[in-house]
Design an enzyme around this catalytic site. Structure first.
Site, short mmCIF file in Angstrom:
data_model
loop_
_atom_site.label_atom_id
_atom_site.label_comp_id
_atom_site.label_asym_id
_atom_site.label_seq_id
_atom_site.Cartn_x
_atom_site.Cartn_y
_atom_site.Cartn_z
N HIS A 90 0.81 -1.22 0.00
CA HIS A 90 0.00 0.00 0.00
C HIS A 90 0.85 1.27 0.00
O HIS A 90 0.36 2.35 -0.34
CB HIS A 90 -0.99 0.00 1.18
N ASP A 120 0.16 -7.62 1.47
CA ASP A 120 0.54 -6.20 1.58
C ASP A 120 2.07 -6.03 1.56
O ASP A 120 2.64 -5.30 2.36
CB ASP A 120 -0.05 -5.57 2.85
N SER A 197 4.71 2.58 7.99
CA SER A 197 4.38 1.44 7.13
C SER A 197 5.57 1.07 6.26
O SER A 197 6.16 1.92 5.59
CB SER A 197 3.19 1.78 6.24
#
Length: 344
Positions: A90, A120, A197
């Site tokens: 993402h 992911d 992230s």
């Protein structure tokens, strides 16, 4: 010895006598001798732990990079000496340009090698010859709840930031948006903020144990829930990223699938079967478009995310019992031999 009162005093490095008065009746007094701890012992232990923190951070910060794209900002971990960097899918989703900033400030354009949305994960590359420091990845199957971990990344664009916490739980199945479920996720109390992230969750041996991906959302008050973050375990990272580096894509996901496309409906409970793969596991079991999956092995399914979470607990080749409701309201069961979720 419930309710016992203990009185202890330090006496340098000599042996100390500790008197324990039992509160369980009888008025008995028990006396025992224990080896005392030097008055400076606690401080020495604390200083040793602090020194280890400093050493780990110094060793691992060069392994974590900042990723800036035309769609946002995130972090990445140097996967190998050839300039491959693993991050969250993402972080790079929809990006047309990527720039990597190393911990020493050097900046390089990057290209997408490949991404695998179900886990992911993605790999980008800045190419060879940049003298990057690859991370060391731990065996995440050996993690234990209570281990101290550090999250290294670029939260809110603050490069090379570090937070600490512990492994709070293991084996979580965590739903992201659009039906993505992170299987076997690590829960940590180390703060995970936007920009973390794709960074690194590090143990005190300076090894990557996971890739932080998201923080829990507090539905009652809105915003993230303090002290609850999740990371993709390092064993998944090395497997999926390794396949992307070698093959340019994921060829073996190790994840179970029914061979269907699913959706949610405002008027029906369950995961609605939107399409069925010809010759796939669901088709062989007689599942058709329009069916609603309401249970898997007796576990209630109310949405597409519930179904994705349920499948994350299974392996390809396993048999599951699926309970369905048809468009006419009838209920039936089917036994399905699970297939493999396709690679990227």
């Amino acid at each position: 010895m419930t309710g016992a009162m203990r009185m202890l005093r330090r006496f340098g490095s000599a042996a100390a006598t500790v008197v324990v008065v039992a509160a369980c009746g009888g008025g008995a007094t028990l006396t025992t001798t224990v080896t005392g701890t030097p008055a400076g012992g606690a401080a020495s232990s604390g200083e040793s732990l602090q020194a280890q923190y400093v050493s780990v951070v110094k060793a691992t910060q060069p392994e974590v990079v900042q990723i800036r794209s035309d769609t946002g900002l995130g972090s990445g971990v140097v996967f190998d000496g050839a300039g491959n960097i693993v991050t969250n899918a993402h972080v790079v989703s929809g990006a047309t340009s990527l720039q990597v900033t190393l911990a020493d400030g050097r900046r390089f354009p990057a290209r997408l090698v490949g991404a695998y949305t179900p886990d992911d994960l993605a790999v980008i590359s800045i190419g060879k010859g940049h003298n990057v420091k690859p991370a060391t990845f731990a065996d995440s199957s050996k993690l234990a709840v209570g281990e101290i971990v550090l999250a290294v990344g670029n939260p809110l664009g603050l490069q090379s930031s570090v937070t600490d916490g512990i492994v709070s739980a293991l084996g979580r199945n965590v739903s992201e948006q659009q039906g993505v479920v992170i299987a076997d996720a690590i829960q940590t109390s180390a703060a995970i903020n936007p920009g973390n992230s794709g960074g690194a969750l590090i143990d005190l041996q300076a090894r990557v144990v996971g890739i932080p991906t998201l923080a829990a959302v507090n539905a009652d008050v809105g915003g993230t829930a303090a002290g609850i973050g999740f990371a993709i375990p390092s064993n998944t990272v090395t497997d999926i990223a390794g396949q992307i580096v070698r093959e340019g894509r994921v060829v073996n996901s190790h994840r179970a699938a029914l061979g269907i496309s699913i959706a949610d409906s405002p008027s029906r409970s369950g995961a609605i079967v939107a399409a069925v793969q010809s010759g796939g596991p669901a088709a062989k079991a007689g599942i058709v478009a329009g069916d609603a999956i309401v249970k898997v092995d007796g576990n209630q399914i109310t949405s597409a995310s519930d179904l994705a979470s349920a499948l994350a607990d299974h392996e390809p080749g396993e048999k599951v019992t699926v309970t369905l409701t048809g468009t006419d309201g009838s209920t039936r069961s089917a036994t399905v031999t699970l297939g493999q979720l396709p690679g990227s």
